[in-house]
Design a protein around this motif. Structure first.
Motif, PDB file in Angstrom:
ATOM      1  N   THR A   1    -105.020  69.140   6.818  1.00 43.48           N
ATOM      2  CA  THR A   1    -104.693  69.158   5.440  1.00 43.48           C
ATOM      3  C   THR A   1    -105.106  67.948   4.517  1.00 43.48           C
ATOM      4  N   VAL A   2    -104.890  66.719   5.298  1.00 44.68           N
ATOM      5  CA  VAL A   2    -105.431  65.650   4.365  1.00 44.68           C
ATOM      6  C   VAL A   2    -106.751  65.493   4.738  1.00 44.68           C
ATOM      7  N   ARG A   3    -107.479  65.886   5.539  1.00 44.99           N
ATOM      8  CA  ARG A   3    -109.058  65.959   5.487  1.00 44.99           C
ATOM      9  C   ARG A   3    -109.507  66.873   4.293  1.00 44.99           C
ATOM     10  N   GLN A   4    -108.930  68.078   4.528  1.00 48.30           N
ATOM     11  CA  GLN A   4    -109.377  68.907   3.018  1.00 48.30           C
ATOM     12  C   GLN A   4    -109.035  68.436   1.719  1.00 48.30           C
ATOM     13  N   ALA A   5    -108.019  67.734   1.795  1.00 46.02           N
ATOM     14  CA  ALA A   5    -107.511  67.152   0.389  1.00 46.02           C
ATOM     15  C   ALA A   5    -108.480  66.114  -0.219  1.00 46.02           C
ATOM     16  N   ARG A   6    -109.053  65.240   1.050  1.00 47.54           N
ATOM     17  CA  ARG A   6    -110.014  64.028   0.545  1.00 47.54           C
ATOM     18  C   ARG A   6    -111.481  64.771   0.428  1.00 47.54           C
ATOM     19  N   GLN A   7    -111.853  66.030   0.837  1.00 53.45           N
ATOM     20  CA  GLN A   7    -113.110  66.647   0.539  1.00 53.45           C
ATOM     21  C   GLN A   7    -112.855  67.938  -0.167  1.00 53.45           C
ATOM     22  N   PRO A   8    -112.617  67.688  -1.369  1.00 49.72           N
ATOM     23  CA  PRO A   8    -112.242  69.156  -2.226  1.00 49.72           C
ATOM     24  C   PRO A   8    -113.333  69.999  -2.183  1.00 49.72           C
ATOM     25  N   GLY A   9    -114.601  69.426  -2.122  1.00 49.15           N
ATOM     26  CA  GLY A   9    -115.722  70.194  -2.177  1.00 49.15           C
ATOM     27  C   GLY A   9    -116.029  70.999  -0.767  1.00 49.15           C
ATOM     28  N   SER A  10    -115.542  70.463   0.150  1.00 51.41           N
ATOM     29  CA  SER A  10    -116.016  70.965   1.536  1.00 51.41           C
ATOM     30  C   SER A  10    -115.806  72.476   1.463  1.00 51.41           C
ATOM     31  N   ARG A  11    -116.990  73.124   2.270  1.00 52.32           N
ATOM     32  CA  ARG A  11    -116.812  74.518   2.413  1.00 52.32           C
ATOM     33  C   ARG A  11    -116.325  74.870   3.864  1.00 52.32           C
ATOM     34  N   GLY A  12    -115.740  73.981   4.640  1.00 54.73           N
ATOM     35  CA  GLY A  12    -115.281  74.212   5.897  1.00 54.73           C
ATOM     36  C   GLY A  12    -113.790  74.186   6.123  1.00 54.73           C
ATOM     37  N   GLY A  13    -113.283  73.823   4.954  1.00 48.25           N
ATOM     38  CA  GLY A  13    -111.735  73.760   4.553  1.00 48.25           C
ATOM     39  C   GLY A  13    -111.064  75.079   3.886  1.00 48.25           C
ATOM     40  N   ALA A  14    -109.868  75.166   4.189  1.00 40.70           N
ATOM     41  CA  ALA A  14    -109.134  76.291   3.454  1.00 40.70           C
ATOM     42  C   ALA A  14    -108.475  75.766   2.224  1.00 40.70           C
ATOM     43  N   LEU A  15    -108.359  74.678   2.020  1.00 39.82           N
ATOM     44  CA  LEU A  15    -107.450  74.177   1.045  1.00 39.82           C
ATOM     45  C   LEU A  15    -108.335  73.260  -0.157  1.00 39.82           C
ATOM     46  N   GLU A  16    -107.990  73.203  -1.009  1.00 42.14           N
ATOM     47  CA  GLU A  16    -108.668  72.400  -2.319  1.00 42.14           C
ATOM     48  C   GLU A  16    -107.485  71.808  -2.892  1.00 42.14           C
ATOM     49  N   LEU A  17    -107.770  70.457  -3.292  1.00 38.23           N
ATOM     50  CA  LEU A  17    -106.950  69.528  -3.977  1.00 38.23           C
ATOM     51  C   LEU A  17    -107.184  69.820  -5.678  1.00 38.23           C
ATOM     52  N   VAL A  18    -106.344  70.371  -6.457  1.00 38.74           N
ATOM     53  CA  VAL A  18    -106.324  70.629  -7.536  1.00 38.74           C
ATOM     54  C   VAL A  18    -105.881  69.786  -8.636  1.00 38.74           C
ATOM     55  N   GLY A  19    -104.855  68.901  -8.046  1.00 36.20           N
ATOM     56  CA  GLY A  19    -104.052  68.034  -8.966  1.00 36.20           C
ATOM     57  C   GLY A  19    -102.658  67.610  -8.627  1.00 36.20           C
ATOM     58  N   VAL A  20    -102.083  66.965  -9.672  1.00 35.65           N
ATOM     59  CA  VAL A  20    -100.676  66.608  -8.792  1.00 35.65           C
ATOM     60  C   VAL A  20     -99.459  67.154  -9.924  1.00 35.65           C
ATOM     61  N   ARG A  21     -98.543  67.080  -9.359  1.00 37.89           N
ATOM     62  CA  ARG A  21     -97.229  67.640 -10.322  1.00 37.89           C
ATOM     63  C   ARG A  21     -95.949  66.777  -9.983  1.00 37.89           C
ATOM     64  N   ALA A  22     -95.115  66.953 -10.763  1.00 44.55           N
ATOM     65  CA  ALA A  22     -93.803  66.317 -10.481  1.00 44.55           C
ATOM     66  C   ALA A  22     -93.211  66.549  -9.233  1.00 44.55           C
ATOM     67  N   TYR A  23     -92.518  65.846  -8.424  1.00 46.56           N
ATOM     68  CA  TYR A  23     -92.019  65.829  -7.138  1.00 46.56           C
ATOM     69  C   TYR A  23     -90.895  66.998  -7.437  1.00 46.56           C
ATOM     70  N   GLN A  24     -90.799  67.820  -6.382  1.00 44.65           N
ATOM     71  CA  GLN A  24     -89.786  68.988  -6.407  1.00 44.65           C
ATOM     72  C   GLN A  24     -89.026  68.660  -5.201  1.00 44.65           C
ATOM     73  N   PRO A  25     -87.642  69.004  -5.100  1.00 46.79           N
ATOM     74  CA  PRO A  25     -86.829  68.984  -3.924  1.00 46.79           C
ATOM     75  C   PRO A  25     -87.580  69.809  -2.933  1.00 46.79           C
ATOM     76  N   GLY A  26     -87.838  69.536  -1.359  1.00 45.46           N
ATOM     77  CA  GLY A  26     -88.188  70.321  -0.588  1.00 45.46           C
ATOM     78  C   GLY A  26     -89.753  70.068  -0.418  1.00 45.46           C
TER      79      GLY A  26
END
Length: 332
Positions: free
Chosen positions: A191-216
């Protein structure tokens, strides 16, 4: 409870008189020796009262033999399996002793065959029933059959012992023992590696931004840079979405589907692989992730809920077995 209101009760008593065995007890053998001594004394001394006492005591012994057998004969027996358990714990079975007659049954001893545990005592009222629970230690996954039990009784006088053996038709499913200190779910390491490389084609996740923290929200998703900019007065979490260029069916991270594949753990021993998958199923169920299981030719589609958890654990318990194959979702 009237026996006619029990729909699953057999039409005739399962425990007929021909299934009940009877023999003298130790007290009965001593009583027989006493009767013999009384009869010899009555013959030698020609005592009429001695004859009367001997015959009366013998009649009491015969009546005791009849009532001891009837105290056990005519019972209806049923077994209810317990809930599935994990290997290493105890599987519970509930044995039901049902009295269809108008007379109560007293002091019926129930013991597990071959078990050193003391037998339990049960009294059954007229037109009533009594439930007795027994536990069986489990050592490996799969089906555990209820052990045979011995029913016995010496009511009312204790001169005879009536007994029978019963093999309950019940079984409990034993899940593989979850691996202790199992590693995190497969997607957590990437997860962390994919978040740091949003443009990577090998990952399944992409970091799109931040939002306010929600419980859980998991602590690993906290956006520490944004939190530092606000001097820690407000918390923010990173938000991910599946990569649009990721291949179809690829396992997703926190906001996607997770597929647990038995083939990915080929380096482990067979039972260790199942134990790790069982631990991962429990982890995914606790975190609320849609997850599925691929186990040889069997594939369970990603889903959530207790039925999905039970279906996955059932598949792991019966893997390699020639018995039942689990359904795609839920328990039968």
């Amino acid at each position: 409870m009237r026996w006619r209101t029990i729909p699953w009760l057999p039409a005739r008593p399962w425990l007929g008189a021909q299934r009940v065995h009877i023999r003298p007890s130790r007290a009965g053998l001593a009583f027989a020796a006493l009767l013999l001594a009384l009869w010899i004394a009555a013959v030698n001394y020609r005592l009429g009262l001695g004859y009367a006492l001997t015959y009366f005591a013998a009649a009491c012994a015969i009546a005791d033999m009849l009532f001891t057998s009837r105290n056990l004969a005519g019972l209806s027996l049923a077994a209810t399996p317990g809930h599935p358990v994990f290997a290493g714990s105890h599987a519970l079975f509930t044995l039901r002793l049902i009295n269809r007659s108008t007379r109560p049954r007293h002091a019926i001893r129930l013991a597990v065959t071959g078990s050193p545990a003391a037998p339990g005592l049960a009294d059954i009222a007229a037109h009533g029933e009594t439930a007795v629970s027994i536990g069986v230690a489990t050592r490996q996954r799969g089906w555990v059959i209820a052990p045979s039990v011995r029913l016995s009784g010496s009511f009312p006088l204790g001169l005879f012992v009536a007994w029978c053996h019963w093999q309950p038709e019940a079984r409990v499913l034993v899940y593989p023992q979850p691996e202790q200190n199992a590693p995190p779910l497969p997607w957590l390491a990437g997860t962390v590696r994919q978040a740091r490389q949003p443009g990577s084609r090998g990952g399944a996740l992409e970091l799109v931004g931040v939002r306010a923290y929600q419980p859980g929200d998991a602590l690993r998703r906290l956006a520490w840079r944004q939190i530092a900019r606000h001097d820690g007065e407000q918390l923010f979490s990173k938000q991910f979405q599946p990569d649009a260029d990721a291949p179809t069916g690829a396992p997703h991270g926190p906001y996607g589907n997770l597929m647990l594949d038995h083939a990915d753990l080929h380096a482990l021993a067979p039972e260790t692989r199942l134990s790790r998958l069982a631990a991962w199923v429990l982890q995914a169920d606790r975190t609320g992730l849609p997850y599925g299981l691929r186990l040889g030719v069997l594939t369970l589609a990603p889903a959530l809920g207790a039925s999905q958890r039970d279906a996955c654990l059932r598949a792991l318990a019966l893997h390699g077995s020639q018995h039942d194959l689990p359904p795609a979702q839920g328990m039968p």
